[in-house]
Design an enzyme around this catalytic site. Structure first.
Site, PDB file in Angstrom:
ATOM      1  CB  SER A  28      -0.931  -0.007   1.224  1.00  0.00           C
ATOM      2  OG  SER A  28      -1.690   1.182   1.284  1.00  0.00           O
ATOM      3  CB  THR A  85       5.791  -8.119  11.933  1.00  0.00           C
ATOM      4  OG1 THR A  85       4.989  -8.145  10.745  1.00  0.00           O
ATOM      5  CG2 THR A  85       4.961  -7.567  13.090  1.00  0.00           C
ATOM      6  CG  HIS A 109       5.593   3.063  12.328  1.00  0.00           C
ATOM      7  ND1 HIS A 109       5.325   4.069  13.227  1.00  0.00           N
ATOM      8  CD2 HIS A 109       5.224   1.902  12.941  1.00  0.00           C
ATOM      9  CE1 HIS A 109       4.807   3.548  14.330  1.00  0.00           C
ATOM     10  NE2 HIS A 109       4.741   2.236  14.192  1.00  0.00           N
ATOM     11  CB  SER A 253     -30.153  18.720  15.140  1.00  0.00           C
ATOM     12  OG  SER A 253     -29.907  17.669  16.064  1.00  0.00           O
TER      13      SER A 253
END
Length: 350
Positions: A28, A85, A109, A253
């Site tokens: 990805s 991993t 990361h 609302s």
């Protein structure tokens, strides 16, 4: 003090001029990084295992594909985009033996650096560009002329050029169109894991399931419960995304806004904050990382049990039937861990 954001004009794109970038993995994130950099004029090589099912996809996209070892040897910058991993095994076997001084080793990361699963030699630069979005959005937003915001960090910079090259990478990826924020590997890793567990994945999933179960147990129709607790969540999240809590409350609302103020704190109360602090402490002291690493090293039995348990939850069964009647949603069917959509899953696999 306001954090500084870096944009296109703040970055020297020439820091990657004449450089070769190896993208390790073509899932990805990998496909998005490779294609965005390629279209930004950067020479890209994709590093994949010899039998990788993604090889054909990368080659069809016009990208050069080599083995991981060959890609590392040929590159000036190496971005590791295989799953967290799997990174240590790939690094130990094929990346580390082929590193040379002056290369820039990059991550999306900080997990493996922060928890010292990977300890690069002192002679290489180590940087991170972490887009704040999944790979298919990194790609589609870039194609539309925009960019996904990102975090960047420099863990070590013996060459003195690591920071400039890391920022240039973020620019080529499209991130500096939206802005990038400087951080550290530790801060990115700990906040990312906490966000996933407390809100983005763990907290949201548990809140939705519990609200659905409460309505069904009270005798309401499961289909109605699905619409109220899951389907409409996207509408609210879109409002939050565009204008924060104030815009969400402006758009709903007055009844909904009043219920927000008086009932929200009863659902998410100080006991939840206390448990969030426990979760954060386990991330900070490495307990979660150790548990996840052990889970993978011992066959992932608990992970697969939990995955199967939630796959068969009533809200998933009801939701699948309702979404099937709404093709305009481009509904996705997940079976045995494999996601398939009518448009195909971008960059699946490594």
């Amino acid at each position: 003090m306001t954090a500084r954001m870096y944009y296109d004009a703040d970055v020297d794109a020439g820091a990657l001029a004449g450089r070769t970038v190896a993208i390790i993995g073509y899932g990805s994130q990998g496909h998005a990084h490779a294609l965005n950099l390629h279209e930004s004029g950067v020479r890209v090589i994709v590093g994949l295992a010899a039998g990788s099912k993604s090889r054909a996809l990368a080659e069809e996209a016009g990208l050069e594909v080599r083995t991981v070892a060959e890609a590392v040897k040929a590159a000036d910058v190496i971005m590791i985009l295989v799953p967290d991993t799997a990174q240590k095994a790939v690094y130990d076997a094929e990346i580390e033996p082929n590193l040379r001084p002056g290369q820039l080793l990059m991550f999306a990361h900080g997990f493996n650096i922060h928890f010292k699963r990977i300890v690069p030699p002192a002679s290489v630069d180590v940087g991170m560009v972490a887009p704040k979005g999944p790979g298919h959005l990194v790609r589609s937003v870039y194609q539309a002329g925009g960019g996904v915001p990102a975090l960047f960090a420099v863990h070590q910079d013996p060459s003195g050029t690591g920071r400039a090259r890391t920022l240039a990478y973020a620019r080529a990826l499209g991130n500096t169109r939206a802005g990038v924020l400087e951080t550290t590997f530790a801060e990115e890793t700990e906040t990312d894991l906490f966000g996933e567990q407390s809100v983005l994945c763990g907290g949201t999933a548990s809140l939705v399931k519990m609200a659905f179960e409460t309505l069904v147990e009270a005798g309401y129709q499961p289909e109605l419960a699905y619409f109220e607790t899951m389907h409409e969540l996207k509408l609210i999240v879109d409002l939050l995304y565009r204008g924060g809590l104030n815009f969400m409350r402006f758009s709903v609302s007055d009844t909904a806004e009043y219920g927000d103020y008086v009932s929200g704190p009863r659902i998410i109360d100080e006991s939840v904050r206390a448990r969030m602090r426990e979760v954060l402490a386990e991330i900070q002291d490495g307990s979660f990382a150790a548990r996840w690493i052990e889970e993978n090293d011992t066959g992932r039995a608990e992970f697969e049990r939990l995955r199967a348990q939630d796959r068969d939850h009533q809200i998933e069964q009801v939701g699948a039937e309702l979404r099937a009647q709404m093709p305009f949603l481009n509904p996705v069917v997940v079976s045995a861990g494999a996601a398939q959509a009518s448009a195909g899953r971008p960059g699946g696999g490594s």
